[in-house]
Enzyme design. Structure first.
Site, PDB file in Angstrom:
ATOM      1  N   LYS A 206      72.279  21.420 137.237  1.00  0.00           N
ATOM      2  CA  LYS A 206      72.218  21.009 138.528  1.00  0.00           C
ATOM      3  C   LYS A 206      72.074  22.079 139.447  1.00  0.00           C
ATOM      4  O   LYS A 206      72.490  23.181 139.249  1.00  0.00           O
ATOM      5  CB  LYS A 206      73.043  19.813 138.917  1.00  0.00           C
ATOM      6  CG  LYS A 206      72.936  18.569 138.125  1.00  0.00           C
ATOM      7  CD  LYS A 206      73.803  17.595 138.325  1.00  0.00           C
ATOM      8  CE  LYS A 206      73.432  16.099 137.569  1.00  0.00           C
ATOM      9  NZ  LYS A 206      74.351  15.094 137.900  1.00  0.00           N
ATOM     10  N   ARG A 241      78.302  15.322 130.490  1.00  0.00           N
ATOM     11  CA  ARG A 241      77.161  15.219 130.144  1.00  0.00           C
ATOM     12  C   ARG A 241      76.039  16.367 130.105  1.00  0.00           C
ATOM     13  O   ARG A 241      76.068  17.070 131.348  1.00  0.00           O
ATOM     14  CB  ARG A 241      76.527  14.097 130.881  1.00  0.00           C
ATOM     15  CG  ARG A 241      74.978  13.636 130.932  1.00  0.00           C
ATOM     16  CD  ARG A 241      74.772  12.477 131.831  1.00  0.00           C
ATOM     17  NE  ARG A 241      73.258  12.140 131.752  1.00  0.00           N
ATOM     18  CZ  ARG A 241      72.340  12.699 132.329  1.00  0.00           C
ATOM     19  NH1 ARG A 241      72.535  13.790 132.782  1.00  0.00           N
ATOM     20  NH2 ARG A 241      71.211  12.406 132.261  1.00  0.00           N
TER      21      ARG A 241
HETATM   22  C1  7PJ Z   1      73.883  12.111 135.778  1.00  0.00           C
HETATM   23  C2  7PJ Z   1      73.536  10.884 135.176  1.00  0.00           C
HETATM   24  C3  7PJ Z   1      75.220  12.149 136.040  1.00  0.00           C
HETATM   25  C4  7PJ Z   1      75.509   9.953 134.704  1.00  0.00           C
HETATM   26  C5  7PJ Z   1      71.815  12.204 135.806  1.00  0.00           C
HETATM   27  C6  7PJ Z   1      70.600  15.187 135.798  1.00  0.00           C
HETATM   28  C7  7PJ Z   1      70.174  14.214 136.899  1.00  0.00           C
HETATM   29  N1  7PJ Z   1      74.328   9.944 134.614  1.00  0.00           N
HETATM   30  N2  7PJ Z   1      71.867  11.012 135.091  1.00  0.00           N
HETATM   31  N3  7PJ Z   1      76.217  11.386 135.569  1.00  0.00           N
HETATM   32  N4  7PJ Z   1      72.668  12.828 136.016  1.00  0.00           N
HETATM   33  N5  7PJ Z   1      76.497   9.303 134.425  1.00  0.00           N
HETATM   34  O1  7PJ Z   1      70.805  15.140 134.720  1.00  0.00           O
HETATM   35  O2  7PJ Z   1      70.322  16.340 136.538  1.00  0.00           O
HETATM   36  O3  7PJ Z   1      75.650  13.356 136.647  1.00  0.00           O
HETATM   37  S1  7PJ Z   1      70.074  12.373 135.843  1.00  0.00           S
END
Ligand code: 7PJ
Length: 259
Positions: A206, A241
Protein backbone atom coordinates in the site's frame (compact mmCIF):
# COMPACT_ATOMS: atom_id res chain seq x y z
CA UNK A 1 -2.51 -16.94 9.21
CA UNK A 2 -1.56 -15.70 5.78
CA UNK A 3 -4.27 -14.56 3.37
CA UNK A 4 -2.88 -14.47 -0.17
CA UNK A 5 -4.36 -11.83 -2.46
CA UNK A 6 -5.63 -12.86 -5.87
CA UNK A 7 -7.02 -9.91 -7.83
CA UNK A 8 -9.01 -10.74 -10.94
CA UNK A 9 -9.16 -7.19 -12.27
CA UNK A 10 -7.60 -5.47 -15.25
CA UNK A 11 -6.76 -2.37 -13.19
CA UNK A 12 -5.75 -3.55 -9.73
CA UNK A 13 -3.38 -1.42 -7.79
CA UNK A 14 -0.45 -3.80 -7.48
CA UNK A 15 -0.86 -6.78 -9.77
CA UNK A 16 -3.14 -5.28 -12.36
CA UNK A 17 -3.66 -7.30 -15.47
CA UNK A 18 -1.66 -10.26 -14.25
CA UNK A 19 -4.56 -12.43 -13.13
CA UNK A 20 -7.33 -11.78 -15.59
CA UNK A 21 -7.34 -15.23 -17.11
CA UNK A 22 -8.90 -18.03 -15.03
CA UNK A 23 -6.12 -20.51 -15.82
CA UNK A 24 -3.45 -17.98 -14.85
CA UNK A 25 -5.36 -17.13 -11.68
CA UNK A 26 -5.40 -20.79 -10.66
CA UNK A 27 -1.66 -21.09 -11.28
CA UNK A 28 -1.03 -18.01 -9.11
CA UNK A 29 -3.30 -19.33 -6.38
CA UNK A 30 -1.56 -22.72 -6.36
CA UNK A 31 1.80 -20.98 -6.19
CA UNK A 32 0.63 -19.04 -3.12
CA UNK A 33 -0.59 -22.29 -1.52
CA UNK A 34 2.83 -23.87 -2.00
CA UNK A 35 4.43 -20.76 -0.54
CA UNK A 36 2.37 -21.02 2.64
CA UNK A 37 -0.94 -19.23 2.17
CA UNK A 38 -3.68 -20.36 4.59
CA UNK A 39 -6.54 -18.60 2.75
CA UNK A 40 -6.85 -17.20 -0.76
CA UNK A 41 -8.78 -13.93 -1.10
CA UNK A 42 -10.34 -13.56 -4.53
CA UNK A 43 -11.58 -10.17 -5.68
CA UNK A 44 -12.96 -8.82 -8.94
CA UNK A 45 -13.44 -5.17 -8.06
CA UNK A 46 -10.49 -2.84 -7.64
CA UNK A 47 -10.83 -0.72 -4.52
CA UNK A 48 -7.68 1.32 -5.08
CA UNK A 49 -8.09 5.03 -4.44
CA UNK A 50 -9.95 6.60 -7.36
CA UNK A 51 -11.06 3.27 -8.86
CA UNK A 52 -14.36 3.12 -10.74
CA UNK A 53 -17.11 0.72 -9.72
CA UNK A 54 -17.50 -2.61 -11.55
CA UNK A 55 -20.90 -3.96 -12.58
CA UNK A 56 -22.31 -6.95 -10.76
CA UNK A 57 -22.27 -9.12 -13.87
CA UNK A 58 -18.64 -8.25 -14.68
CA UNK A 59 -17.62 -9.03 -11.13
CA UNK A 60 -19.45 -12.36 -11.26
CA UNK A 61 -17.83 -13.25 -14.59
CA UNK A 62 -14.40 -12.52 -13.17
CA UNK A 63 -14.49 -14.24 -9.79
CA UNK A 64 -16.96 -17.13 -9.92
CA UNK A 65 -15.08 -19.31 -12.47
CA UNK A 66 -11.88 -18.87 -10.46
CA UNK A 67 -13.58 -19.80 -7.18
CA UNK A 68 -15.18 -22.87 -8.78
CA UNK A 69 -11.89 -24.03 -10.26
CA UNK A 70 -9.91 -23.43 -7.08
CA UNK A 71 -12.53 -25.16 -4.94
CA UNK A 72 -12.47 -28.18 -7.26
CA UNK A 73 -8.70 -28.47 -7.41
CA UNK A 74 -7.47 -27.60 -3.87
CA UNK A 75 -8.44 -27.73 -0.18
CA UNK A 76 -7.54 -24.11 0.52
CA UNK A 77 -10.18 -21.98 2.26
CA UNK A 78 -11.43 -19.35 -0.18
CA UNK A 79 -12.47 -15.81 0.70
CA UNK A 80 -14.37 -13.56 -1.67
CA UNK A 81 -13.48 -9.86 -1.62
CA UNK A 82 -16.78 -8.22 -2.53
CA UNK A 83 -19.38 -5.77 -1.29
CA UNK A 84 -22.22 -7.05 -3.47
CA UNK A 85 -24.76 -9.49 -2.01
CA UNK A 86 -25.31 -11.19 -5.39
CA UNK A 87 -21.59 -11.92 -5.67
CA UNK A 88 -21.44 -13.13 -2.05
CA UNK A 89 -24.21 -15.63 -2.67
CA UNK A 90 -22.77 -17.06 -5.89
CA UNK A 91 -19.25 -17.13 -4.45
CA UNK A 92 -20.31 -19.16 -1.43
CA UNK A 93 -22.27 -21.54 -3.67
CA UNK A 94 -19.10 -21.91 -5.75
CA UNK A 95 -17.05 -22.83 -2.67
CA UNK A 96 -16.02 -19.69 -0.80
CA UNK A 97 -16.15 -20.00 2.99
CA UNK A 98 -15.49 -16.38 3.88
CA UNK A 99 -16.83 -12.98 2.81
CA UNK A 100 -14.29 -10.15 2.93
CA UNK A 101 -16.18 -6.90 2.57
CA UNK A 102 -14.39 -3.53 2.52
CA UNK A 103 -17.85 -1.98 3.05
CA UNK A 104 -18.52 -4.10 6.16
CA UNK A 105 -21.84 -5.44 4.82
CA UNK A 106 -23.32 -1.95 4.35
CA UNK A 107 -24.78 -2.56 0.86
CA UNK A 108 -28.52 -3.13 0.65
CA UNK A 109 -29.22 -6.77 1.48
CA UNK A 110 -25.62 -7.66 2.36
CA UNK A 111 -26.26 -8.30 6.06
CA UNK A 112 -29.21 -10.56 5.28
CA UNK A 113 -27.35 -12.52 2.61
CA UNK A 114 -24.29 -12.97 4.84
CA UNK A 115 -26.54 -14.20 7.67
CA UNK A 116 -28.26 -16.66 5.36
CA UNK A 117 -24.94 -17.96 3.96
CA UNK A 118 -23.61 -18.55 7.49
CA UNK A 119 -19.90 -18.11 6.60
CA UNK A 120 -17.12 -16.06 8.22
CA UNK A 121 -17.31 -12.34 7.46
CA UNK A 122 -14.53 -9.78 7.58
CA UNK A 123 -15.83 -6.30 8.42
CA UNK A 124 -13.39 -3.65 7.20
CA UNK A 125 -13.46 0.01 8.16
CA UNK A 126 -13.43 2.60 5.40
CA UNK A 127 -14.08 6.33 5.61
CA UNK A 128 -15.87 7.49 2.45
CA UNK A 129 -15.81 5.47 -0.77
CA UNK A 130 -12.85 4.29 -2.88
CA UNK A 131 -13.36 7.06 -5.42
CA UNK A 132 -13.05 9.88 -2.88
CA UNK A 133 -11.70 8.40 0.35
CA UNK A 134 -8.19 9.88 0.18
CA UNK A 135 -9.36 13.46 -0.41
CA UNK A 136 -9.36 14.67 3.19
CA UNK A 137 -9.77 11.91 5.76
CA UNK A 138 -10.43 13.28 9.24
CA UNK A 139 -10.94 11.65 12.61
CA UNK A 140 -11.20 12.61 16.25
CA UNK A 141 -9.05 9.77 17.56
CA UNK A 142 -8.59 7.39 14.64
CA UNK A 143 -8.46 4.20 16.75
CA UNK A 144 -11.43 5.17 18.91
CA UNK A 145 -13.47 6.19 15.86
CA UNK A 146 -12.78 2.84 14.18
CA UNK A 147 -13.70 1.02 17.39
CA UNK A 148 -17.03 2.89 17.45
CA UNK A 149 -17.60 1.81 13.86
CA UNK A 150 -16.81 -1.82 14.75
CA UNK A 151 -19.26 -1.73 17.68
CA UNK A 152 -22.04 -0.49 15.42
CA UNK A 153 -21.35 -2.99 12.65
CA UNK A 154 -21.05 -5.92 15.09
CA UNK A 155 -24.43 -4.90 16.51
CA UNK A 156 -25.92 -4.71 13.00
CA UNK A 157 -24.52 -8.17 12.18
CA UNK A 158 -25.90 -9.73 15.34
CA UNK A 159 -29.24 -8.02 14.70
CA UNK A 160 -29.34 -9.61 11.25
CA UNK A 161 -28.64 -13.06 12.68
CA UNK A 162 -24.89 -13.35 12.02
CA UNK A 163 -23.21 -15.30 14.82
CA UNK A 164 -20.63 -13.18 16.62
CA UNK A 165 -18.03 -15.93 16.34
CA UNK A 166 -18.16 -15.60 12.53
CA UNK A 167 -16.93 -11.99 12.62
CA UNK A 168 -13.39 -10.81 11.83
CA UNK A 169 -12.42 -7.14 12.18
CA UNK A 170 -10.07 -5.10 10.00
CA UNK A 171 -9.27 -1.37 10.49
CA UNK A 172 -8.69 -0.98 6.73
CA UNK A 173 -5.23 0.48 6.19
CA UNK A 174 -5.32 3.07 3.43
CA UNK A 175 -9.10 3.29 3.17
CA UNK A 176 -9.77 6.94 4.00
CA UNK A 177 -6.62 7.37 6.08
CA UNK A 178 -3.57 9.61 5.92
CA UNK A 179 -0.09 8.21 6.50
CA UNK A 180 -0.27 9.36 10.11
CA UNK A 181 -3.64 7.67 10.62
CA UNK A 182 -2.24 4.44 9.20
CA UNK A 183 0.82 4.59 11.45
CA UNK A 184 -1.30 5.32 14.51
CA UNK A 185 -3.51 2.31 13.71
CA UNK A 186 -0.48 0.06 13.26
CA UNK A 187 1.14 1.27 16.47
CA UNK A 188 -2.06 0.82 18.51
CA UNK A 189 -3.35 -2.29 16.69
CA UNK A 190 -3.65 -4.22 19.97
CA UNK A 191 -6.47 -1.88 21.09
CA UNK A 192 -8.81 -3.64 18.64
CA UNK A 193 -8.32 -6.82 20.69
CA UNK A 194 -10.91 -5.50 23.13
CA UNK A 195 -13.70 -6.99 20.96
CA UNK A 196 -12.35 -10.50 21.52
CA UNK A 197 -12.65 -11.19 17.77
CA UNK A 198 -9.97 -12.19 15.23
CA UNK A 199 -8.19 -9.23 13.60
CA UNK A 200 -7.05 -8.91 10.00
CA UNK A 201 -4.42 -6.46 8.72
CA UNK A 202 -3.83 -5.53 5.07
CA UNK A 203 -0.80 -3.33 4.47
CA UNK A 204 0.71 -5.18 1.55
CA UNK A 205 2.22 -2.88 -1.12
CA UNK A 206 0.00 0.00 0.00
CA UNK A 207 0.93 3.62 -0.44
CA UNK A 208 1.79 4.03 3.25
CA UNK A 209 4.71 1.66 2.61
CA UNK A 210 5.68 3.47 -0.60
CA UNK A 211 5.46 6.89 1.05
CA UNK A 212 7.64 5.89 4.00
CA UNK A 213 10.20 4.61 1.49
CA UNK A 214 10.46 7.91 -0.38
CA UNK A 215 7.69 7.20 -2.89
CA UNK A 216 9.01 3.77 -3.79
CA UNK A 217 7.10 2.09 -6.63
CA UNK A 218 4.94 -0.98 -5.99
CA UNK A 219 7.61 -3.50 -7.00
CA UNK A 220 10.00 -2.15 -4.39
CA UNK A 221 7.66 -2.46 -1.43
CA UNK A 222 8.17 -6.13 -0.52
CA UNK A 223 10.48 -5.68 2.49
CA UNK A 224 8.45 -2.74 3.74
CA UNK A 225 5.23 -4.73 3.40
CA UNK A 226 6.65 -7.77 5.20
CA UNK A 227 7.94 -5.54 8.00
CA UNK A 228 4.49 -3.98 8.32
CA UNK A 229 2.89 -7.43 8.48
CA UNK A 230 5.31 -8.48 11.24
CA UNK A 231 4.54 -5.37 13.30
CA UNK A 232 0.81 -5.99 12.85
CA UNK A 233 1.18 -9.60 14.05
CA UNK A 234 3.31 -8.53 17.01
CA UNK A 235 0.59 -6.02 17.87
CA UNK A 236 -2.22 -8.58 17.71
CA UNK A 237 -3.20 -9.30 14.10
CA UNK A 238 -4.37 -12.89 13.53
CA UNK A 239 -4.50 -12.76 9.73
CA UNK A 240 -2.32 -10.75 7.36
CA UNK A 241 -3.56 -10.10 3.82
CA UNK A 242 -0.51 -10.11 1.55
CA UNK A 243 0.67 -10.32 -2.04
CA UNK A 244 4.14 -11.67 -1.19
CA UNK A 245 3.28 -14.93 0.51
CA UNK A 246 6.72 -16.60 0.51
CA UNK A 247 8.50 -13.59 2.00
CA UNK A 248 5.78 -13.04 4.62
CA UNK A 249 5.79 -16.73 5.56
CA UNK A 250 9.58 -16.66 6.10
CA UNK A 251 9.33 -13.61 8.33
CA UNK A 252 6.45 -15.07 10.35
CA UNK A 253 8.34 -18.35 10.74
CA UNK A 254 11.29 -16.51 12.27
CA UNK A 255 8.93 -14.52 14.50
CA UNK A 256 7.28 -17.79 15.54
CA UNK A 257 10.67 -19.23 16.44
CA UNK A 258 11.21 -16.65 19.16
CA UNK A 259 7.67 -16.25 20.46
C1 7PJ B 1 -7.93 -4.71 1.92
C2 7PJ B 1 -8.95 -5.54 1.49
C3 7PJ B 1 -7.63 -4.64 3.32
C4 7PJ B 1 -9.38 -6.26 3.63
C5 7PJ B 1 -8.11 -4.50 -0.21
C6 7PJ B 1 -5.20 -3.43 -1.73
C7 7PJ B 1 -6.54 -2.81 -1.83
N1 7PJ B 1 -9.67 -6.32 2.32
N2 7PJ B 1 -9.05 -5.40 0.13
N3 7PJ B 1 -8.38 -5.45 4.11
N4 7PJ B 1 -7.40 -4.07 0.84
N5 7PJ B 1 -10.05 -7.02 4.49
O1 7PJ B 1 -5.01 -4.63 -1.59
O2 7PJ B 1 -4.23 -2.62 -1.82
O3 7PJ B 1 -6.77 -3.91 3.81
S1 7PJ B 1 -7.90 -3.99 -1.84
Amino acid sequence: MIMGVLNITPDSFSDGGQHFDTADAIISAKQMIIQGADIIDIGGESTRPGAQAVSTSDEIDRVIPVIEALYRSTDIPISVDTSKPEVMELAVKAGASMINDVCALSADGALEVAAMLNVDVCLMHMQGSPRTMQQDPTYGDVVDDIKDFFSKRIEACIGAGIAEDKIILDPGFGFGKTLNHNLEILKRFDEFRSFGLPLLAGLSRKSMIGTLLDDRNVDGRVVGSVTGAIIAVQNGADIVRVHDVLETKDALTILGGVS
